[in-house]
Scaffold this motif. Structure first.
Motif, PDB file in Angstrom:
ATOM      1  N   ILE A  46       0.839  -1.204   0.000  1.00  0.00           N
ATOM      2  CA  ILE A  46       0.000   0.000   0.000  1.00  0.00           C
ATOM      3  C   ILE A  46       0.872   1.250   0.000  1.00  0.00           C
ATOM      4  N   VAL A  47       1.928   1.266   0.820  1.00  0.00           N
ATOM      5  CA  VAL A  47       2.848   2.407   0.867  1.00  0.00           C
ATOM      6  C   VAL A  47       3.435   2.666  -0.517  1.00  0.00           C
ATOM      7  N   LYS A  48       3.899   1.622  -1.195  1.00  0.00           N
ATOM      8  CA  LYS A  48       4.473   1.774  -2.546  1.00  0.00           C
ATOM      9  C   LYS A  48       3.444   2.311  -3.524  1.00  0.00           C
ATOM     10  N   GLN A  49       2.218   1.811  -3.440  1.00  0.00           N
ATOM     11  CA  GLN A  49       1.167   2.260  -4.347  1.00  0.00           C
ATOM     12  C   GLN A  49       0.837   3.736  -4.122  1.00  0.00           C
ATOM     13  N   VAL A  50       0.764   4.151  -2.880  1.00  0.00           N
ATOM     14  CA  VAL A  50       0.464   5.559  -2.577  1.00  0.00           C
ATOM     15  C   VAL A  50       1.587   6.448  -3.103  1.00  0.00           C
ATOM     16  N   LYS A  51       2.835   6.058  -2.870  1.00  0.00           N
ATOM     17  CA  LYS A  51       3.973   6.855  -3.348  1.00  0.00           C
ATOM     18  C   LYS A  51       3.945   7.012  -4.864  1.00  0.00           C
ATOM     19  N   ARG A  52       3.572   5.959  -5.575  1.00  0.00           N
ATOM     20  CA  ARG A  52       3.585   5.987  -7.047  1.00  0.00           C
ATOM     21  C   ARG A  52       2.392   6.697  -7.654  1.00  0.00           C
ATOM     22  N   HIS A  53       1.216   6.586  -7.034  1.00  0.00           N
ATOM     23  CA  HIS A  53      -0.006   6.966  -7.718  1.00  0.00           C
ATOM     24  C   HIS A  53      -0.782   8.128  -7.116  1.00  0.00           C
ATOM     25  N   VAL A  54      -0.334   8.676  -6.013  1.00  0.00           N
ATOM     26  CA  VAL A  54      -1.089   9.762  -5.385  1.00  0.00           C
ATOM     27  C   VAL A  54      -0.257  11.035  -5.418  1.00  0.00           C
ATOM     28  N   ASP A  55      -0.848  12.112  -5.962  1.00  0.00           N
ATOM     29  CA  ASP A  55      -0.168  13.406  -6.031  1.00  0.00           C
ATOM     30  C   ASP A  55      -0.230  14.119  -4.676  1.00  0.00           C
ATOM     31  N   ASN A  56       0.654  15.072  -4.497  1.00  0.00           N
ATOM     32  CA  ASN A  56       0.676  15.959  -3.330  1.00  0.00           C
ATOM     33  C   ASN A  56       0.925  15.235  -2.003  1.00  0.00           C
ATOM     34  N   VAL A  57       1.653  14.139  -2.051  1.00  0.00           N
ATOM     35  CA  VAL A  57       1.982  13.402  -0.828  1.00  0.00           C
ATOM     36  C   VAL A  57       3.365  13.841  -0.371  1.00  0.00           C
ATOM     37  N   GLY A  58       3.470  14.344   0.856  1.00  0.00           N
ATOM     38  CA  GLY A  58       4.754  14.766   1.399  1.00  0.00           C
ATOM     39  C   GLY A  58       5.612  13.589   1.810  1.00  0.00           C
ATOM     40  N   SER A  59       5.019  12.624   2.466  1.00  0.00           N
ATOM     41  CA  SER A  59       5.744  11.426   2.867  1.00  0.00           C
ATOM     42  C   SER A  59       4.748  10.317   3.145  1.00  0.00           C
ATOM     43  N   VAL A  60       5.231   9.117   3.067  1.00  0.00           N
ATOM     44  CA  VAL A  60       4.422   7.940   3.381  1.00  0.00           C
ATOM     45  C   VAL A  60       5.288   7.036   4.244  1.00  0.00           C
ATOM     46  N   GLU A  61       4.775   6.621   5.358  1.00  0.00           N
ATOM     47  CA  GLU A  61       5.513   5.704   6.215  1.00  0.00           C
ATOM     48  C   GLU A  61       4.556   4.716   6.841  1.00  0.00           C
ATOM     49  N   MET A  62       5.066   3.559   7.139  1.00  0.00           N
ATOM     50  CA  MET A  62       4.269   2.552   7.816  1.00  0.00           C
ATOM     51  C   MET A  62       4.518   2.692   9.316  1.00  0.00           C
ATOM     52  N   GLN A  63       3.452   2.776  10.085  1.00  0.00           N
ATOM     53  CA  GLN A  63       3.555   2.839  11.538  1.00  0.00           C
ATOM     54  C   GLN A  63       2.802   1.656  12.112  1.00  0.00           C
ATOM     55  N   PHE A  64       3.206   1.213  13.294  1.00  0.00           N
ATOM     56  CA  PHE A  64       2.555   0.073  13.916  1.00  0.00           C
ATOM     57  C   PHE A  64       2.781   0.111  15.413  1.00  0.00           C
ATOM     58  N   SER A  65       1.986  -0.637  16.109  1.00  0.00           N
ATOM     59  CA  SER A  65       2.153  -0.814  17.552  1.00  0.00           C
ATOM     60  C   SER A  65       2.803  -2.167  17.771  1.00  0.00           C
TER      61      SER A  65
END
Length: 126
Positions: A46-65
């Motif tokens: 999902i992170v890779k897809q958002v980085k490739r296909h969504v405009d105006n994204v400053g950063s994408v990171e995976m967070q978890f508990s």
């Protein structure tokens, strides 16, 4: 007068459960032999897809508990605090120390064996 300003906007994307197939739902255990691994891989995709296909994204990171559980009894991992280790009501015996697990006998035995601490005598008969 109190004024409210919104800032630090973010968008949170929650992955679909492994067992949610869209048209039907099954248990995640039935859908995967390693739920943690497969969920992580789904999130990475999902992170890779958002980085490739969504405009105006400053950063994408995976967070978890992180959830720490005992590998023997599967209960939440808890350890004696320094104060508890000196309080007889929390001790297994006079050898209890800070950091000793409190969930089950096997975890305590393993902890003590790794540190050369005398084992608890679990079946002491009066």
């Amino acid at each position: 007068m109190k004024k409210t300003t919104r800032e630090d906007y973010r968008i949170v994307i929650t992955p679909r459960r492994l067992g949610d197939l869209g048209w039907m739902s099954i248990s995640d255990r039935m859908a995967s032999s390693d739920i943690e691994r497969d969920t992580r891989e789904r999130c990475e995709a999902i992170v890779k897809q958002v980085k490739r296909h969504v405009d105006n994204v400053g950063s994408v990171e995976m967070q978890f508990s992180e959830v720490h559980t005992c590998s023997y009894c599967c209960l939440t991992w808890e350890e004696l605090t320094a104060a508890e280790a000196t309080n007889p009501s929390y001790q297994q015996d006079e050898h209890s120390i800070e950091g000793e697990p409190v969930c089950c006998d096997k975890a305590i035995d393993e902890f003590r064996a790794a540190r050369d601490i005398p084992a608890v005598e679990w079946d002491v008969k009066s």
